[in-house]
Design an enzyme around this catalytic site. Sequence first.
Site, PDB file in Angstrom:
ATOM      1  N   THR A 130       0.825  -1.205   0.000  1.00 22.36           N
ATOM      2  CA  THR A 130       0.000   0.000   0.000  1.00 22.36           C
ATOM      3  C   THR A 130       0.866   1.264   0.000  1.00 22.36           C
ATOM      4  OG1 THR A 130      -1.434   1.309   1.449  1.00 22.36           O
ATOM      5  CG2 THR A 130      -0.123  -0.362   2.516  1.00 22.36           C
ATOM      6  N   ASP A 131       0.300   2.370  -0.482  1.00 18.50           N
ATOM      7  CA  ASP A 131       1.053   3.636  -0.446  1.00 18.50           C
ATOM      8  C   ASP A 131       1.218   4.149   0.982  1.00 18.50           C
ATOM      9  OD1 ASP A 131      -1.537   4.499   0.067  1.00 18.50           O
ATOM     10  OD2 ASP A 131      -1.530   6.111  -1.428  1.00 18.50           O
ATOM     11  N   GLU A 132       0.451   3.571   1.932  1.00 17.14           N
ATOM     12  CA  GLU A 132       0.561   4.056   3.314  1.00 17.14           C
ATOM     13  C   GLU A 132       1.928   3.754   3.919  1.00 17.14           C
ATOM     14  OE1 GLU A 132      -2.805   3.816   5.900  1.00 17.14           O
ATOM     15  OE2 GLU A 132      -4.183   3.531   4.234  1.00 17.14           O
ATOM     16  N   TYR A 154      -0.993  -0.271  11.328  1.00 16.94           N
ATOM     17  CA  TYR A 154      -1.344  -0.954  10.069  1.00 16.94           C
ATOM     18  C   TYR A 154      -0.246  -0.716   9.033  1.00 16.94           C
ATOM     19  CZ  TYR A 154      -3.208  -1.323   5.303  1.00 16.94           C
ATOM     20  OH  TYR A 154      -3.361  -1.603   3.961  1.00 16.94           O
ATOM     21  N   LYS A 158       2.428  -3.316   7.256  1.00 19.43           N
ATOM     22  CA  LYS A 158       2.498  -3.502   5.805  1.00 19.43           C
ATOM     23  C   LYS A 158       3.921  -3.194   5.300  1.00 19.43           C
ATOM     24  CE  LYS A 158      -0.247  -4.414   3.136  1.00 19.43           C
ATOM     25  NZ  LYS A 158      -0.723  -5.714   2.601  1.00 19.43           N
TER      26      LYS A 158
HETATM   27  N1  LIG Z   1      -8.291  -1.072   0.507  1.00 25.40           N
HETATM   28  C1  LIG Z   1      -7.363  -0.286  -0.014  1.00 25.40           C
HETATM   29  O1  LIG Z   1      -7.621   0.875  -0.331  1.00 25.40           O
HETATM   30  C2  LIG Z   1      -5.961  -0.816  -0.257  1.00 25.40           C
HETATM   31  C3  LIG Z   1      -5.038  -0.030  -0.948  1.00 25.40           C
HETATM   32  C4  LIG Z   1      -3.759  -0.542  -1.209  1.00 25.40           C
HETATM   33  C5  LIG Z   1      -3.422  -1.811  -0.766  1.00 25.40           C
HETATM   34  N2  LIG Z   1      -4.336  -2.556  -0.058  1.00 25.40           N
HETATM   35  C6  LIG Z   1      -3.935  -3.921   0.372  1.00 25.40           C
HETATM   36  O2  LIG Z   1      -4.731  -4.830  -0.397  1.00 25.40           O
HETATM   37  C7  LIG Z   1      -4.980  -6.006   0.374  1.00 25.40           C
HETATM   38  C8  LIG Z   1      -6.472  -6.278   0.393  1.00 25.40           C
HETATM   39  O3  LIG Z   1      -7.139  -5.161   0.976  1.00 25.40           O
HETATM   40  P1  LIG Z   1      -8.718  -5.160   1.162  1.00 25.40           P
HETATM   41  O4  LIG Z   1      -9.132  -3.748   1.296  1.00 25.40           O
HETATM   42  O5  LIG Z   1      -9.338  -6.029   0.156  1.00 25.40           O
HETATM   43  O6  LIG Z   1      -8.830  -5.872   2.604  1.00 25.40           O
HETATM   44  P2  LIG Z   1     -10.052  -6.610   3.282  1.00 25.40           P
HETATM   45  O7  LIG Z   1      -9.925  -6.330   4.746  1.00 25.40           O
HETATM   46  O8  LIG Z   1     -11.339  -6.281   2.598  1.00 25.40           O
HETATM   47  O9  LIG Z   1      -9.779  -8.160   3.007  1.00 25.40           O
HETATM   48  C9  LIG Z   1      -8.771  -8.869   3.662  1.00 25.40           C
HETATM   49  C10 LIG Z   1      -9.027 -10.359   3.446  1.00 25.40           C
HETATM   50  O10 LIG Z   1      -7.957 -11.099   4.068  1.00 25.40           O
HETATM   51  C11 LIG Z   1      -8.513 -12.161   4.827  1.00 25.40           C
HETATM   52  N3  LIG Z   1      -7.590 -12.472   5.933  1.00 25.40           N
HETATM   53  C12 LIG Z   1      -7.280 -11.690   6.990  1.00 25.40           C
HETATM   54  N4  LIG Z   1      -6.404 -12.323   7.791  1.00 25.40           N
HETATM   55  C13 LIG Z   1      -6.130 -13.521   7.209  1.00 25.40           C
HETATM   56  C14 LIG Z   1      -5.296 -14.612   7.544  1.00 25.40           C
HETATM   57  N5  LIG Z   1      -4.543 -14.595   8.665  1.00 25.40           N
HETATM   58  N6  LIG Z   1      -5.252 -15.684   6.714  1.00 25.40           N
HETATM   59  C15 LIG Z   1      -6.010 -15.726   5.579  1.00 25.40           C
HETATM   60  N7  LIG Z   1      -6.846 -14.722   5.231  1.00 25.40           N
HETATM   61  C16 LIG Z   1      -6.900 -13.631   6.028  1.00 25.40           C
HETATM   62  C17 LIG Z   1      -9.859 -11.637   5.313  1.00 25.40           C
HETATM   63  O11 LIG Z   1     -10.747 -12.677   5.704  1.00 25.40           O
HETATM   64  C18 LIG Z   1     -10.335 -10.847   4.086  1.00 25.40           C
HETATM   65  O12 LIG Z   1     -11.025 -11.705   3.199  1.00 25.40           O
HETATM   66  C19 LIG Z   1      -4.370  -5.765   1.754  1.00 25.40           C
HETATM   67  O13 LIG Z   1      -3.125  -6.390   1.791  1.00 25.40           O
HETATM   68  C20 LIG Z   1      -4.225  -4.245   1.821  1.00 25.40           C
HETATM   69  O14 LIG Z   1      -3.155  -3.879   2.654  1.00 25.40           O
HETATM   70  C21 LIG Z   1      -5.604  -2.099   0.192  1.00 25.40           C
END
Ligand SMILES: NC(=O)c1ccc[n+]([C@@H]2O[C@H](COP(=O)([O-])OP(=O)(O)OC[C@H]3O[C@@H](n4cnc5c(N)ncnc54)[C@H](O)[C@@H]3O)[C@@H](O)[C@H]2O)c1
Length: 331
Positions: A130-132, A154, A158
Amino acid sequence: MTHTRMLVTGGAGFIGSHYVRRLLGAGGPGDVSITVLDKLTYAGNPTNLDPVRAHPGFRFVHGDICDRDLVTDLVAGHDQIVHFAAESHVDRSITGAAAFVTTNVLGTQTLLDAALHRPATRARFLHVSTDEVYGSLAQGSWPENHPLRPTSPYAASKASSDLMALSYHRTFGLDVRVTRCSNNYGPHQFPEKVIPLFITHLLDGRKVPLYGQGFLNVRDWLHIDDHVQGLELVRTKGRAGEVYNIGGGTELSNRELTTLLLELAGAGWESVEHVPDRPGHDLRYSVDHTKIATELGYRPRKDFTEGLTETFAWYRDHRDWWEPLKAHAAL
Ligand SMILES: NC(=O)c1ccc[n+]([C@@H]2O[C@H](COP(=O)([O-])OP(=O)(O)OC[C@H]3O[C@@H](n4cnc5c(N)ncnc54)[C@H](O)[C@@H]3O)[C@@H](O)[C@H]2O)c1
Protein backbone atom coordinates in the site's frame (compact mmCIF):
# COMPACT_ATOMS: atom_id res chain seq x y z
CA MET A 1 -1.15 -21.47 -23.86
CA THR A 2 0.57 -22.25 -20.52
CA HIS A 3 -1.83 -22.81 -17.69
CA THR A 4 -1.02 -20.93 -14.47
CA ARG A 5 -2.17 -22.26 -11.10
CA MET A 6 -2.59 -19.30 -8.80
CA LEU A 7 -2.98 -19.15 -5.05
CA VAL A 8 -4.80 -15.96 -4.05
CA THR A 9 -4.71 -15.15 -0.34
CA GLY A 10 -7.44 -12.93 1.12
CA GLY A 11 -9.57 -13.59 -1.96
CA ALA A 12 -12.83 -13.24 -0.03
CA GLY A 13 -12.12 -9.60 0.86
CA PHE A 14 -12.79 -6.38 -1.01
CA ILE A 15 -9.94 -6.21 -3.53
CA GLY A 16 -9.01 -9.91 -3.58
CA SER A 17 -12.54 -11.00 -4.51
CA HIS A 18 -12.70 -8.36 -7.25
CA TYR A 19 -9.41 -9.67 -8.60
CA VAL A 20 -10.68 -13.28 -8.62
CA ARG A 21 -14.00 -12.31 -10.23
CA ARG A 22 -12.14 -10.38 -12.93
CA LEU A 23 -9.66 -13.15 -13.70
CA LEU A 24 -12.24 -15.95 -13.82
CA GLY A 25 -15.01 -13.86 -15.38
CA ALA A 26 -15.73 -13.00 -19.01
CA GLY A 27 -12.75 -11.20 -20.53
CA GLY A 28 -10.29 -12.72 -18.04
CA PRO A 29 -6.97 -14.20 -19.24
CA GLY A 30 -8.54 -17.68 -19.56
CA ASP A 31 -5.32 -19.56 -18.84
CA VAL A 32 -5.51 -19.53 -15.03
CA SER A 33 -7.05 -21.54 -12.24
CA ILE A 34 -7.36 -19.97 -8.80
CA THR A 35 -7.35 -21.33 -5.28
CA VAL A 36 -8.45 -18.76 -2.71
CA LEU A 37 -7.00 -19.14 0.79
CA ASP A 38 -8.94 -17.02 3.26
CA LYS A 39 -9.44 -17.11 7.02
CA LEU A 40 -12.83 -15.40 6.70
CA THR A 41 -12.22 -12.81 9.38
CA TYR A 42 -14.94 -10.17 9.86
CA ALA A 43 -13.68 -8.64 6.55
CA GLY A 44 -13.89 -11.82 4.49
CA ASN A 45 -17.23 -12.61 2.90
CA PRO A 46 -17.72 -15.88 0.98
CA THR A 47 -20.67 -14.42 -0.95
CA ASN A 48 -18.20 -12.09 -2.69
CA LEU A 49 -17.05 -15.19 -4.58
CA ASP A 50 -20.50 -16.52 -5.55
CA PRO A 51 -20.18 -15.37 -9.19
CA VAL A 52 -17.15 -17.65 -9.73
CA ARG A 53 -18.00 -20.54 -7.39
CA ALA A 54 -19.12 -22.80 -10.25
CA HIS A 55 -16.07 -22.04 -12.41
CA PRO A 56 -14.13 -25.28 -13.00
CA GLY A 57 -10.84 -23.54 -12.20
CA PHE A 58 -12.01 -22.18 -8.84
CA ARG A 59 -11.39 -23.64 -5.40
CA PHE A 60 -11.86 -22.15 -1.94
CA VAL A 61 -9.80 -23.14 1.10
CA HIS A 62 -10.82 -21.81 4.49
CA GLY A 63 -7.59 -21.30 6.42
CA ASP A 64 -4.97 -19.01 7.92
CA ILE A 65 -1.86 -17.80 6.07
CA CYS A 66 0.01 -18.31 9.37
CA ASP A 67 -0.70 -22.06 9.28
CA ARG A 68 2.68 -23.30 8.03
CA ASP A 69 1.63 -26.87 7.17
CA LEU A 70 -1.46 -25.79 5.26
CA VAL A 71 0.42 -23.06 3.40
CA THR A 72 3.32 -25.37 2.49
CA ASP A 73 0.89 -27.95 1.16
CA LEU A 74 -1.08 -25.43 -0.88
CA VAL A 75 1.91 -23.60 -2.31
CA ALA A 76 3.35 -26.92 -3.56
CA GLY A 77 0.47 -27.18 -6.04
CA HIS A 78 0.59 -23.59 -7.34
CA ASP A 79 2.92 -21.66 -9.65
CA GLN A 80 2.14 -18.14 -8.47
CA ILE A 81 0.95 -16.48 -5.28
CA VAL A 82 -0.98 -13.21 -5.25
CA HIS A 83 -0.99 -12.07 -1.65
CA PHE A 84 -3.86 -9.84 -0.52
CA ALA A 85 -4.62 -11.33 2.91
CA ALA A 86 -4.14 -8.75 5.63
CA GLU A 87 -5.68 -6.98 8.54
CA SER A 88 -6.48 -3.79 6.65
CA HIS A 89 -8.28 -1.22 8.79
CA VAL A 90 -6.12 1.58 10.27
CA ASP A 91 -8.55 2.39 13.12
CA ARG A 92 -8.51 -1.24 14.29
CA SER A 93 -4.70 -1.22 14.27
CA ILE A 94 -4.75 1.74 16.66
CA THR A 95 -6.96 -0.06 19.17
CA GLY A 96 -5.09 -3.39 18.82
CA ALA A 97 -1.99 -4.02 16.73
CA ALA A 98 -1.28 -7.69 17.58
CA ALA A 99 -3.40 -9.24 14.79
CA PHE A 100 -1.75 -6.85 12.32
CA VAL A 101 1.73 -8.07 13.21
CA THR A 102 0.64 -11.72 13.20
CA THR A 103 -1.19 -11.76 9.88
CA ASN A 104 0.59 -9.04 7.96
CA VAL A 105 4.16 -9.81 8.99
CA LEU A 106 4.31 -13.44 10.17
CA GLY A 107 1.67 -14.57 7.67
CA THR A 108 3.61 -13.00 4.79
CA GLN A 109 6.86 -14.57 5.94
CA THR A 110 5.14 -17.97 6.18
CA LEU A 111 3.99 -17.64 2.56
CA LEU A 112 7.41 -16.45 1.40
CA ASP A 113 9.09 -19.46 3.01
CA ALA A 114 6.64 -21.81 1.32
CA ALA A 115 7.26 -20.12 -2.07
CA LEU A 116 11.01 -20.43 -1.57
CA HIS A 117 11.05 -24.07 -0.49
CA ARG A 118 8.45 -25.27 -2.97
CA PRO A 119 9.55 -28.59 -4.50
CA ALA A 120 10.58 -28.37 -8.17
CA THR A 121 10.48 -24.66 -9.04
CA ARG A 122 9.91 -21.72 -6.74
CA ALA A 123 6.59 -19.87 -6.91
CA ARG A 124 6.30 -16.30 -8.20
CA PHE A 125 5.15 -13.98 -5.41
CA LEU A 126 3.10 -10.84 -6.04
CA HIS A 127 2.92 -8.90 -2.78
CA VAL A 128 0.04 -6.42 -2.58
CA SER A 129 1.32 -3.52 -0.49
CA THR A 130 0.00 0.00 0.00
CA ASP A 131 1.05 3.64 -0.45
CA GLU A 132 0.56 4.06 3.31
CA VAL A 133 4.05 2.58 3.80
CA TYR A 134 5.50 5.92 2.65
CA GLY A 135 3.86 7.96 5.42
CA SER A 136 2.48 11.38 4.62
CA LEU A 137 3.68 14.21 2.37
CA ALA A 138 2.68 17.84 1.92
CA GLN A 139 3.41 18.19 -1.79
CA GLY A 140 4.71 16.18 -4.75
CA SER A 141 4.39 12.42 -5.07
CA TRP A 142 6.41 9.45 -3.83
CA PRO A 143 8.53 7.50 -6.30
CA GLU A 144 9.21 3.85 -5.45
CA ASN A 145 12.65 4.59 -3.97
CA HIS A 146 11.29 7.05 -1.41
CA PRO A 147 12.12 6.05 2.19
CA LEU A 148 9.35 4.24 4.06
CA ARG A 149 8.00 6.22 7.02
CA PRO A 150 4.78 4.47 8.02
CA THR A 151 2.67 6.16 10.68
CA SER A 152 -0.06 3.78 11.90
CA PRO A 153 0.53 0.24 13.21
CA TYR A 154 -1.34 -0.95 10.07
CA ALA A 155 1.06 0.90 7.78
CA ALA A 156 4.08 -0.23 9.83
CA SER A 157 2.99 -3.88 9.57
CA LYS A 158 2.50 -3.50 5.80
CA ALA A 159 5.93 -1.84 5.47
CA SER A 160 7.47 -4.73 7.42
CA SER A 161 5.87 -7.33 5.16
CA ASP A 162 6.80 -5.34 2.06
CA LEU A 163 10.47 -5.26 3.14
CA MET A 164 10.35 -8.92 4.15
CA ALA A 165 9.09 -9.80 0.65
CA LEU A 166 11.86 -7.78 -1.01
CA SER A 167 14.46 -9.39 1.27
CA TYR A 168 13.48 -12.83 -0.11
CA HIS A 169 14.33 -11.55 -3.57
CA ARG A 170 17.63 -9.97 -2.55
CA THR A 171 18.76 -12.84 -0.33
CA PHE A 172 17.42 -15.89 -2.17
CA GLY A 173 16.57 -14.63 -5.66
CA LEU A 174 12.86 -15.44 -5.21
CA ASP A 175 10.69 -13.87 -7.94
CA VAL A 176 9.00 -11.27 -5.73
CA ARG A 177 7.12 -8.27 -7.16
CA VAL A 178 5.68 -5.60 -4.87
CA THR A 179 2.88 -3.16 -5.68
CA ARG A 180 2.03 -0.09 -3.58
CA CYS A 181 -1.43 1.17 -4.42
CA SER A 182 -3.36 4.23 -3.31
CA ASN A 183 -6.82 4.17 -1.65
CA ASN A 184 -9.30 1.93 -3.46
CA TYR A 185 -13.05 2.32 -3.80
CA GLY A 186 -15.76 0.22 -5.41
CA PRO A 187 -18.41 -2.41 -4.57
CA HIS A 188 -17.98 -5.05 -1.82
CA GLN A 189 -15.83 -2.85 0.44
CA PHE A 190 -16.47 -3.55 4.11
CA PRO A 191 -18.69 -0.74 5.44
CA GLU A 192 -16.19 0.43 8.10
CA LYS A 193 -14.13 2.17 5.38
CA VAL A 194 -14.97 5.80 4.68
CA ILE A 195 -16.74 5.60 1.30
CA PRO A 196 -19.08 2.66 2.08
CA LEU A 197 -19.56 3.91 5.65
CA PHE A 198 -20.70 7.31 4.41
CA ILE A 199 -22.85 5.90 1.59
CA THR A 200 -24.65 3.41 3.82
CA HIS A 201 -25.16 5.95 6.63
CA LEU A 202 -26.64 8.40 4.11
CA LEU A 203 -28.88 5.67 2.65
CA ASP A 204 -30.18 5.12 6.18
CA GLY A 205 -30.70 8.85 6.77
CA ARG A 206 -27.92 8.91 9.37
CA LYS A 207 -25.22 11.57 9.88
CA VAL A 208 -21.73 10.84 8.57
CA PRO A 209 -18.71 11.33 10.89
CA LEU A 210 -16.17 13.68 9.26
CA TYR A 211 -12.77 14.10 10.94
CA GLY A 212 -12.50 17.83 11.79
CA GLN A 213 -13.58 20.06 8.90
CA GLY A 214 -12.26 17.50 6.38
CA PHE A 215 -9.90 19.97 4.66
CA LEU A 216 -6.73 18.43 6.01
CA ASN A 217 -6.79 14.80 4.88
CA VAL A 218 -6.18 14.29 1.17
CA ARG A 219 -6.29 10.88 -0.56
CA ASP A 220 -5.77 9.62 -4.11
CA TRP A 221 -8.88 7.51 -4.84
CA LEU A 222 -8.50 4.72 -7.36
CA HIS A 223 -11.25 2.41 -8.62
CA ILE A 224 -10.57 -1.29 -7.92
CA ASP A 225 -10.71 -2.04 -11.66
CA ASP A 226 -7.60 0.10 -12.09
CA HIS A 227 -5.87 -1.58 -9.15
CA VAL A 228 -6.58 -4.97 -10.76
CA GLN A 229 -5.28 -3.66 -14.09
CA GLY A 230 -1.99 -2.64 -12.41
CA LEU A 231 -1.68 -5.93 -10.51
CA GLU A 232 -2.13 -7.95 -13.68
CA LEU A 233 0.49 -5.93 -15.53
CA VAL A 234 2.97 -6.47 -12.71
CA ARG A 235 2.13 -10.19 -12.34
CA THR A 236 2.47 -10.92 -16.06
CA LYS A 237 5.00 -8.37 -17.34
CA GLY A 238 6.75 -6.85 -14.32
CA ARG A 239 10.30 -7.52 -13.24
CA ALA A 240 11.34 -9.68 -10.29
CA GLY A 241 12.61 -7.71 -7.29
CA GLU A 242 10.90 -4.50 -8.38
CA VAL A 243 8.39 -2.26 -6.64
CA TYR A 244 5.60 -0.64 -8.69
CA ASN A 245 3.38 2.16 -7.41
CA ILE A 246 -0.22 2.01 -8.62
CA GLY A 247 -2.22 5.23 -8.49
CA GLY A 248 -3.28 8.12 -10.64
CA GLY A 249 -6.87 8.22 -9.49
CA THR A 250 -8.44 11.41 -8.20
CA GLU A 251 -6.91 13.41 -5.36
CA LEU A 252 -9.56 14.74 -3.02
CA SER A 253 -9.77 16.14 0.50
CA ASN A 254 -12.21 14.31 2.76
CA ARG A 255 -14.39 17.42 2.56
CA GLU A 256 -14.52 17.26 -1.26
CA LEU A 257 -15.30 13.54 -1.10
CA THR A 258 -18.07 14.19 1.44
CA THR A 259 -19.56 16.90 -0.79
CA LEU A 260 -19.77 14.44 -3.71
CA LEU A 261 -21.35 11.73 -1.57
CA LEU A 262 -23.89 14.17 -0.12
CA GLU A 263 -24.83 15.19 -3.68
CA LEU A 264 -25.31 11.56 -4.73
CA ALA A 265 -27.53 10.97 -1.69
CA GLY A 266 -29.47 14.21 -2.20
CA ALA A 267 -28.46 15.26 1.35
CA GLY A 268 -27.00 18.49 2.76
CA TRP A 269 -24.29 19.44 5.26
CA GLU A 270 -26.77 18.97 8.13
CA SER A 271 -26.10 15.25 7.53
CA VAL A 272 -22.47 15.70 8.61
CA GLU A 273 -21.19 15.37 12.15
CA HIS A 274 -17.70 16.78 12.77
CA VAL A 275 -15.71 14.39 14.98
CA PRO A 276 -12.18 14.69 16.49
CA ASP A 277 -9.38 13.43 14.26
CA ARG A 278 -7.80 10.02 14.92
CA PRO A 279 -4.27 9.92 16.41
CA GLY A 280 -1.40 10.13 13.90
CA HIS A 281 -3.75 10.64 10.98
CA ASP A 282 -1.66 11.03 7.80
CA LEU A 283 -2.48 14.26 5.98
CA ARG A 284 -1.80 13.51 2.36
CA TYR A 285 -0.88 10.48 0.25
CA SER A 286 0.22 10.70 -3.34
CA VAL A 287 2.07 8.05 -5.33
CA ASP A 288 4.05 8.69 -8.47
CA HIS A 289 2.96 5.98 -10.93
CA THR A 290 5.37 6.95 -13.75
CA LYS A 291 7.29 3.66 -13.52
CA ILE A 292 4.35 1.31 -14.08
CA ALA A 293 2.98 3.65 -16.78
CA THR A 294 6.19 3.86 -18.81
CA GLU A 295 7.46 0.34 -18.22
CA LEU A 296 4.20 -1.65 -18.37
CA GLY A 297 1.70 0.65 -20.10
CA TYR A 298 -0.58 1.17 -17.08
CA ARG A 299 -3.13 3.95 -17.41
CA PRO A 300 -5.98 4.52 -14.94
CA ARG A 301 -9.21 4.33 -16.94
CA LYS A 302 -12.13 4.74 -14.58
CA ASP A 303 -13.53 8.26 -14.34
CA PHE A 304 -14.00 9.08 -10.65
CA THR A 305 -17.49 10.59 -10.85
CA GLU A 306 -18.71 7.64 -12.88
CA GLY A 307 -17.03 5.13 -10.54
CA LEU A 308 -18.40 6.82 -7.42
CA THR A 309 -21.91 7.01 -8.89
CA GLU A 310 -21.78 3.27 -9.74
CA THR A 311 -20.45 2.47 -6.27
CA PHE A 312 -23.24 4.49 -4.64
CA ALA A 313 -25.81 2.62 -6.77
CA TRP A 314 -24.26 -0.75 -5.85
CA TYR A 315 -24.68 -0.09 -2.11
CA ARG A 316 -28.20 1.26 -2.69
CA ASP A 317 -29.09 -1.98 -4.51
CA HIS A 318 -27.29 -4.41 -2.17
CA ARG A 319 -28.64 -3.73 1.30
CA ASP A 320 -28.74 -7.49 1.86
CA TRP A 321 -24.92 -7.48 1.55
CA TRP A 322 -24.06 -4.67 3.94
CA GLU A 323 -26.89 -4.44 6.49
CA PRO A 324 -25.90 -7.62 8.39
CA LEU A 325 -22.23 -6.56 8.34
CA LYS A 326 -22.99 -3.15 9.84
CA ALA A 327 -25.32 -4.64 12.43
CA HIS A 328 -22.73 -7.25 13.46
CA ALA A 329 -19.88 -4.73 13.64
CA ALA A 330 -22.12 -2.16 15.40
CA LEU A 331 -21.20 0.50 12.86
N1 LIG B 1 -8.29 -1.07 0.51
C1 LIG B 1 -7.36 -0.29 -0.01
O1 LIG B 1 -7.62 0.87 -0.33
C2 LIG B 1 -5.96 -0.82 -0.26
C3 LIG B 1 -5.04 -0.03 -0.95
C4 LIG B 1 -3.76 -0.54 -1.21
C5 LIG B 1 -3.42 -1.81 -0.77
N2 LIG B 1 -4.34 -2.56 -0.06
C6 LIG B 1 -3.94 -3.92 0.37
O2 LIG B 1 -4.73 -4.83 -0.40
C7 LIG B 1 -4.98 -6.01 0.37
C8 LIG B 1 -6.47 -6.28 0.39
O3 LIG B 1 -7.14 -5.16 0.98
P1 LIG B 1 -8.72 -5.16 1.16
O4 LIG B 1 -9.13 -3.75 1.30
O5 LIG B 1 -9.34 -6.03 0.16
O6 LIG B 1 -8.83 -5.87 2.60
P2 LIG B 1 -10.05 -6.61 3.28
O7 LIG B 1 -9.93 -6.33 4.75
O8 LIG B 1 -11.34 -6.28 2.60
O9 LIG B 1 -9.78 -8.16 3.01
C9 LIG B 1 -8.77 -8.87 3.66
C10 LIG B 1 -9.03 -10.36 3.45
O10 LIG B 1 -7.96 -11.10 4.07
C11 LIG B 1 -8.51 -12.16 4.83
N3 LIG B 1 -7.59 -12.47 5.93
C12 LIG B 1 -7.28 -11.69 6.99
N4 LIG B 1 -6.40 -12.32 7.79
C13 LIG B 1 -6.13 -13.52 7.21
C14 LIG B 1 -5.30 -14.61 7.54
N5 LIG B 1 -4.54 -14.60 8.66
N6 LIG B 1 -5.25 -15.68 6.71
C15 LIG B 1 -6.01 -15.73 5.58
N7 LIG B 1 -6.85 -14.72 5.23
C16 LIG B 1 -6.90 -13.63 6.03
C17 LIG B 1 -9.86 -11.64 5.31
O11 LIG B 1 -10.75 -12.68 5.70
C18 LIG B 1 -10.33 -10.85 4.09
O12 LIG B 1 -11.03 -11.70 3.20
C19 LIG B 1 -4.37 -5.76 1.75
O13 LIG B 1 -3.13 -6.39 1.79
C20 LIG B 1 -4.23 -4.25 1.82
O14 LIG B 1 -3.15 -3.88 2.65
C21 LIG B 1 -5.60 -2.10 0.19
